[in-house]
Scaffold this motif. Structure first.
Motif, short mmCIF file in Angstrom:
data_model
loop_
_atom_site.label_atom_id
_atom_site.label_comp_id
_atom_site.label_asym_id
_atom_site.label_seq_id
_atom_site.Cartn_x
_atom_site.Cartn_y
_atom_site.Cartn_z
N TYR A 129 0.80 -1.22 0.00
CA TYR A 129 0.00 0.00 0.00
C TYR A 129 0.83 1.27 0.00
CZ TYR A 129 -4.13 -2.82 0.64
OH TYR A 129 -5.14 -3.73 0.45
N ASN A 130 2.12 1.18 -0.36
CA ASN A 130 2.93 2.38 -0.46
C ASN A 130 2.53 3.17 -1.70
OD1 ASN A 130 4.20 0.07 -1.86
ND2 ASN A 130 5.69 1.61 -2.51
N ASP A 131 2.89 4.47 -1.73
CA ASP A 131 2.51 5.31 -2.87
C ASP A 131 3.48 5.19 -4.03
OD1 ASP A 131 0.11 6.26 -2.00
OD2 ASP A 131 0.94 8.05 -1.08
N CYS A 132 4.76 5.01 -3.81
CA CYS A 132 5.66 4.82 -4.94
C CYS A 132 6.95 4.17 -4.47
CB CYS A 132 5.92 6.12 -5.69
SG CYS A 132 6.27 5.81 -7.44
N ALA A 133 7.98 4.22 -5.32
CA ALA A 133 9.22 3.46 -5.14
C ALA A 133 9.59 3.21 -3.68
CB ALA A 133 10.36 4.15 -5.84
N ALA A 134 9.88 1.96 -3.39
CA ALA A 134 10.22 1.56 -2.03
C ALA A 134 11.61 0.94 -2.00
CB ALA A 134 9.18 0.59 -1.49
N GLY A 135 12.54 1.57 -2.69
CA GLY A 135 13.92 1.11 -2.67
C GLY A 135 14.20 -0.11 -3.53
N PRO A 136 15.38 -0.69 -3.35
CA PRO A 136 15.79 -1.83 -4.16
C PRO A 136 14.79 -2.98 -4.10
CG PRO A 136 17.60 -1.05 -2.80
CD PRO A 136 16.35 -0.32 -2.35
N GLY A 137 14.54 -3.56 -5.27
CA GLY A 137 13.63 -4.70 -5.33
C GLY A 137 12.18 -4.32 -5.49
N THR A 138 11.87 -3.04 -5.56
CA THR A 138 10.49 -2.59 -5.75
C THR A 138 10.47 -1.58 -6.89
OG1 THR A 138 10.66 -0.79 -4.16
CG2 THR A 138 9.93 -2.92 -3.32
N SER A 139 9.31 -1.33 -7.43
CA SER A 139 9.22 -0.40 -8.56
C SER A 139 8.42 0.84 -8.21
CB SER A 139 8.62 -1.10 -9.76
OG SER A 139 7.35 -1.62 -9.44
N CYS A 140 7.16 0.66 -7.91
CA CYS A 140 6.35 1.84 -7.62
C CYS A 140 5.19 1.50 -6.70
CB CYS A 140 5.87 2.48 -8.92
SG CYS A 140 5.63 4.26 -8.74
N ALA A 141 4.10 2.22 -6.85
CA ALA A 141 2.97 2.08 -5.93
C ALA A 141 2.56 0.62 -5.74
CB ALA A 141 1.78 2.87 -6.45
N GLY A 142 2.34 0.26 -4.48
CA GLY A 142 1.88 -1.08 -4.15
C GLY A 142 2.95 -2.15 -4.17
N SER A 143 4.22 -1.75 -4.18
CA SER A 143 5.29 -2.72 -4.32
C SER A 143 6.06 -3.03 -3.04
CB SER A 143 6.28 -2.26 -5.40
OG SER A 143 6.84 -1.02 -5.05
N SER A 144 5.69 -2.42 -1.93
CA SER A 144 6.40 -2.73 -0.68
C SER A 144 6.08 -4.16 -0.25
CB SER A 144 6.04 -1.73 0.43
OG SER A 144 4.66 -1.76 0.70
#
Length: 98
Positions: free
Chosen positions: A43-58
């Motif tokens: 439920y994150n809004d955008c990039a969550a560091g290495p291994g993720t891309s954007c919203a919803g990727s945490s």
């Protein structure tokens, strides 16, 4: 009421209503800030560091490098168990070990 008066009245009502819409849109765009460590997994809004891309990727709840937009000035009042201070942060952080 004659046609001319009705036309002026309609125009006046339209102007008042359009001003209300503009005011509502301005209020809806209140200043926001990125708040790290407060989102649930996915439920994150955008990039969550290495291994993720954007919203919803945490991948984890309260991930220290995942952020959500919140009203400006509220981030550091939002409780989160992963933060060293126990509250949201304005920048990425390493999560506290449980």
């Amino acid at each position: 009421m004659d046609i001319k008066k009705a036309t002026y009245l309609s125009a006046a009502v339209a102007v008042v209503m359009s001003n209300m819409v503009v005011a509502s849109a301005a209020e809806a765009r209140e200043p926001q800030e990125k708040c790290y460590g407060i989102s649930k997994a996915g439920y994150n809004d955008c990039a969550a560091g290495p291994g993720t891309s954007c919203a919803g990727s945490s991948k984890r709840d309260f991930q220290g490098n995942a952020w959500k937009l919140v009203p400006k000035g509220t981030c550091t009042t939002i409780e989160t168990p992963s933060s060293p201070t126990g509250f949201g942060q304005l920048s990425e952080y390493e999560e506290a070990k449980s």
